[in-house]
Design a protein around this motif. Structure first.
Motif, mmCIF file in Angstrom:
data_model
loop_
_atom_site.group_PDB
_atom_site.id
_atom_site.type_symbol
_atom_site.label_atom_id
_atom_site.label_comp_id
_atom_site.label_asym_id
_atom_site.label_seq_id
_atom_site.Cartn_x
_atom_site.Cartn_y
_atom_site.Cartn_z
ATOM 1 N N PHE A 181 0.800 -1.221 0.000
ATOM 2 C CA PHE A 181 0.000 0.000 0.000
ATOM 3 C C PHE A 181 0.839 1.280 0.000
ATOM 4 O O PHE A 181 0.276 2.370 0.079
ATOM 5 C CB PHE A 181 -0.958 -0.003 1.192
ATOM 6 N N ALA A 182 2.165 1.166 -0.108
ATOM 7 C CA ALA A 182 3.024 2.355 -0.118
ATOM 8 C C ALA A 182 2.609 3.290 -1.251
ATOM 9 O O ALA A 182 2.550 2.894 -2.414
ATOM 10 C CB ALA A 182 4.486 1.950 -0.278
ATOM 11 N N GLY A 183 2.246 4.523 -0.906
ATOM 12 C CA GLY A 183 1.879 5.529 -1.895
ATOM 13 C C GLY A 183 0.465 5.418 -2.441
ATOM 14 O O GLY A 183 0.084 6.195 -3.303
ATOM 15 N N ILE A 184 -0.316 4.460 -1.962
ATOM 16 C CA ILE A 184 -1.692 4.290 -2.442
ATOM 17 C C ILE A 184 -2.646 4.977 -1.469
ATOM 18 O O ILE A 184 -2.636 4.691 -0.271
ATOM 19 C CB ILE A 184 -2.056 2.794 -2.591
ATOM 20 N N GLY A 185 -3.476 5.872 -1.997
ATOM 21 C CA GLY A 185 -4.442 6.575 -1.163
ATOM 22 C C GLY A 185 -5.648 5.695 -0.846
ATOM 23 O O GLY A 185 -6.128 4.965 -1.703
ATOM 24 N N TRP A 186 -6.088 5.766 0.392
ATOM 25 C CA TRP A 186 -7.283 5.021 0.783
ATOM 26 C C TRP A 186 -7.900 5.652 2.024
ATOM 27 O O TRP A 186 -7.259 6.395 2.749
ATOM 28 C CB TRP A 186 -6.977 3.542 1.039
ATOM 29 N N SER A 187 -9.167 5.362 2.217
ATOM 30 C CA SER A 187 -9.887 5.753 3.425
ATOM 31 C C SER A 187 -10.649 4.526 3.881
ATOM 32 O O SER A 187 -10.659 3.508 3.197
ATOM 33 C CB SER A 187 -10.839 6.918 3.125
ATOM 34 N N GLU A 188 -11.298 4.619 5.039
ATOM 35 C CA GLU A 188 -12.054 3.467 5.522
ATOM 36 C C GLU A 188 -13.458 3.461 4.924
ATOM 37 O O GLU A 188 -14.135 4.480 4.898
ATOM 38 C CB GLU A 188 -12.137 3.472 7.050
ATOM 39 N N SER A 189 -13.857 2.293 4.461
ATOM 40 C CA SER A 189 -15.220 2.113 3.956
ATOM 41 C C SER A 189 -16.160 2.038 5.163
ATOM 42 O O SER A 189 -15.721 2.082 6.308
ATOM 43 C CB SER A 189 -15.316 0.834 3.119
#
Length: 170
Positions: free
Chosen positions: A103-111
């Motif tokens: 997940f390095a550098g991958i944007g995400w938020s919590e569903s």
């Protein structure tokens, strides 16, 4: 065309390379299955995903038995299916490789169910593990849908003949 008798079918061996070539003619969308493992995001790229049932709402996907990520997601019991858009080829490749910090550098938020929701995904499906079935060198995962979200009108990322593709027009 005469039907193949069961004894004849069992005696024929299917060449694995031919099997991959023929089934590679089937175009599919691309997803990333994600969850949290001790607070850290885990996930894998998955093009073997399908809608299974409307009542009850079920989906299915098929992780390889060699996957080191699926056992972590299974243990979480809930996860998010992120449907990738055509601009997310690099994310798919990154999450499709083995490695410690995919997940390095991958944007995400919590569903809604607390699983990683990838920034830029076309849509997401929150799920809970419903059942698993042996599927040869893969596991057939059946998941109960607990939430749905549309995120963008982008075109889908497609997989065809061992390569990524895009729709010619919408």
């Amino acid at each position: 065309m005469e039907p193949v008798l069961e004894a004849d079918a069992a005696s024929r061996e299917i060449d694995p390379a031919a099997f991959k070539t023929v089934l590679g003619r089937f175009c599919s969308g691309v997803t990333v299955i994600t969850a949290l493992d001790d607070g850290e995001p885990v996930g894998f790229a998955c093009q073997s995903f399908a809608s299974l049932s409307i009542d009850p709402p079920l989906v299915s996907f098929f992780p390889a038995k060699t996957s080191s990520t699926w056992p972590k997601i299974r243990a979480a019991g809930r996860f998010c299916v992120n449907i990738l858009a055509d601009h997310q080829t690099d994310i798919c490749r990154q999450l499709g490789r083995p490695g410690a910090d995919k997940f390095a550098g991958i944007g995400w938020s919590e569903s809604e169910n607390g699983s990683p929701l990838l920034t830029g995904s076309m849509a997401s499906i929150d799920c809970e593990l419903h059942d698993e079935v042996d599927g040869g060198d893969h596991t057939i995962v059946i998941a109960r849908v607990t939430g749905l979200n549309e995120h963008s009108e982008a075109a889908p990322l497609l997989f065809y003949r061992a390569a990524f593709g895009r729709l010619a027009h919408q």
